[in-house]
Design an enzyme around this catalytic site. Structure first.
Site, short mmCIF file in Angstrom:
data_model
loop_
_atom_site.label_atom_id
_atom_site.label_comp_id
_atom_site.label_asym_id
_atom_site.label_seq_id
_atom_site.Cartn_x
_atom_site.Cartn_y
_atom_site.Cartn_z
N GLU A 174 1.82 4.59 -7.24
CA GLU A 174 1.78 3.51 -6.08
C GLU A 174 2.73 3.84 -5.07
OE1 GLU A 174 1.81 -0.20 -8.49
OE2 GLU A 174 0.24 0.33 -9.78
N GLU B 122 -4.70 2.97 -13.27
CA GLU B 122 -4.36 1.66 -13.87
C GLU B 122 -5.40 0.88 -13.30
OE1 GLU B 122 -0.37 -0.19 -13.07
OE2 GLU B 122 0.67 1.77 -13.51
#
Length: 403
Positions: free
Chosen positions: A216, A324
């Site tokens: 991320e 995710e």
């Protein structure tokens, strides 16, 4: 003479009709389509991987994940057997479906914490993670690790909001050789290498894992976020991490995942911090936002982003994954009807995607991503897992050996 001419005419007519019949038959013959042969084979698979010296089991995992993703989607969950808040030893997915997830997500965070090994709680977590990884492998489950690495100044947090501006401006780039935290970082990698190099089954064979460092990174909530380092610095640290583990520490049972958040909508932007094909096995994306109560429009947007990485992975002979995702249900955030069986399923299957796996985040005592019996959306989750494309532990193929 007339009889002769008549006979000749009949013969000529037969010949002409015969020719026309042959032409007609020839015109409707359907050519046999060429057999499309996959360029990746068990014999040459390592040439497409980050680690050309990968163990046989690790190479088989790459090969089988890539092939499985052409038609199936493997389902996993982070901390499925231990959320660090509730320890039951029984996965929530199994409670709801009768079967465990086919991927177990773990974290190097506690393993590399500054309190390990002085604080026995961290040692206990390390031992639990190691045992869960081994147990999962023995069940045929795939293991994947992320790393919420604490910042190098105080090692108290992985969130940028807990750091000063000056710390955020140089912490990440200082991990590189010549940087003030390079030795610190190498010690952390030494611990990772020690753990992974000692993950062995009952026969002494190394257990493969997927590792997705500095995930991320396109957001700014982690101290390795886009605002705190240039693309070149991010790529350099990622490459240093791979080179150190693979070449310096001789760790050969890792597949490496590239895992930004969901900000990218074009191939060029997605690849703006891509370390290169020689450093990435799995092209991933974390995505919660597009599934955050946005209905079909959100699912469609998520699908378009997954299509982007699916196409890239196909073109590069790599693996694509939704690394995710989830929608967290709490006492104040109710479940969404058909979130799993309609919105998520459409997002991961429409437009001929080749997504090898989907990872849900962990359940805690205050909220869940995967429902357990008694929750309002458990039937929706069960319907999702019963779809023919979805794979749990009970129907996963042998991932650690070649077919």
């Amino acid at each position: 003479m007339k009889k002769a001419l008549h006979f000749f005419s009949l013969v000529l007519l037969v010949i002409v009709l015969s020719c026309k019949t042959d032409e007609t038959e020839e015109a409707i013959v359907t050519p046999t389509p060429p057999v499309i042969t996959d360029v990746v084979t068990p014999q040459n698979v390592k040439t497409f991987m980050v680690d050309k010296n990968a163990t046989t089991e690790t190479a088989a995992l790459f090969y089988n994940l890539r092939n499985s993703g052409k038609t199936k989607i493997i389902i996993g969950q982070q901390d499925a057997f231990n959320s660090f808040y509730e320890t039951s030893g029984f996965s929530d997915i199994k409670k709801s479906t009768g079967n465990d997830p086919a991927i177990l997500g773990s974290d190097f965070m506690f393993i590399t914490d500054k309190e390990n090994p002085s604080n026995n709680w961290f040692v206990q977590q390390e031992n639990k993670i190691i045992q869960d990884t081994k147990d999962a492998y023995n069940k045929g489950i795939i293991n994947t690790f992320c790393w919420h690495l604490r910042e190098p100044y105080n090692e108290n947090s992985f969130y940028a909001s807990d750091m000063t501006d000056s710390q955020k401006s140089d912490a990440f780039k200082s991990l590189l050789p010549g940087g003030k935290f390079n030795d610190w970082y190498k010690k952390k990698l030494d611990k990772v290498a020690s753990i992974v190099s000692n993950l062995k089954d009952n026969n002494g064979k190394l257990i493969p894992i997927i590792f997705r460092p500095f995930h991320e990174f396109d957001g700014n909530w982690f101290w390795w976020g886009a605002n705190y380092c240039t693309a070149e610095e991010y790529i350099s640290v990622y490459r240093f991490t791979v080179n150190y583990l693979r070449d310096t520490k001789n760790v050969h049972n890792i597949l490496y995942a590239f895992s930004p958040d969901n900000s990218y909508t074009t191939s060029s932007s997605y690849l703006s911090r891509y370390p290169g094909d020689d450093y990435v096995d799995i092209l991933g994306m974390d995505n919660y936002e597009d599934f955050d109560n946005k209905g079909t429009s959100g699912a469609s947007l998520a699908n378009s982003k997954l299509k982007l990485i699916s196409d890239l992975a196909i073109s590069k002979n790599k693996i694509a994954a939704l690394t995710e995702t989830g929608y967290r249900v709490t006492s104040t955030t109710p479940a969404i009807n058909n979130w799993f069986s309609t919105y998520l399923y459409d997002a991961i299957t429409n437009n001929n995607l080749q997504i090898a796996y989907v990872m849900f985040w962990n359940n805690t005592s205050t909220g869940y991503y995967v429902p357990t019996p008694g929750n309002s959306n458990v039937a929706d989750f069960q319907n999702f897992t019963l779809k023919s494309k979805i794979i749990l532990q009970n129907n996963i193929s042998k991932m650690y050996s070649f077919p």
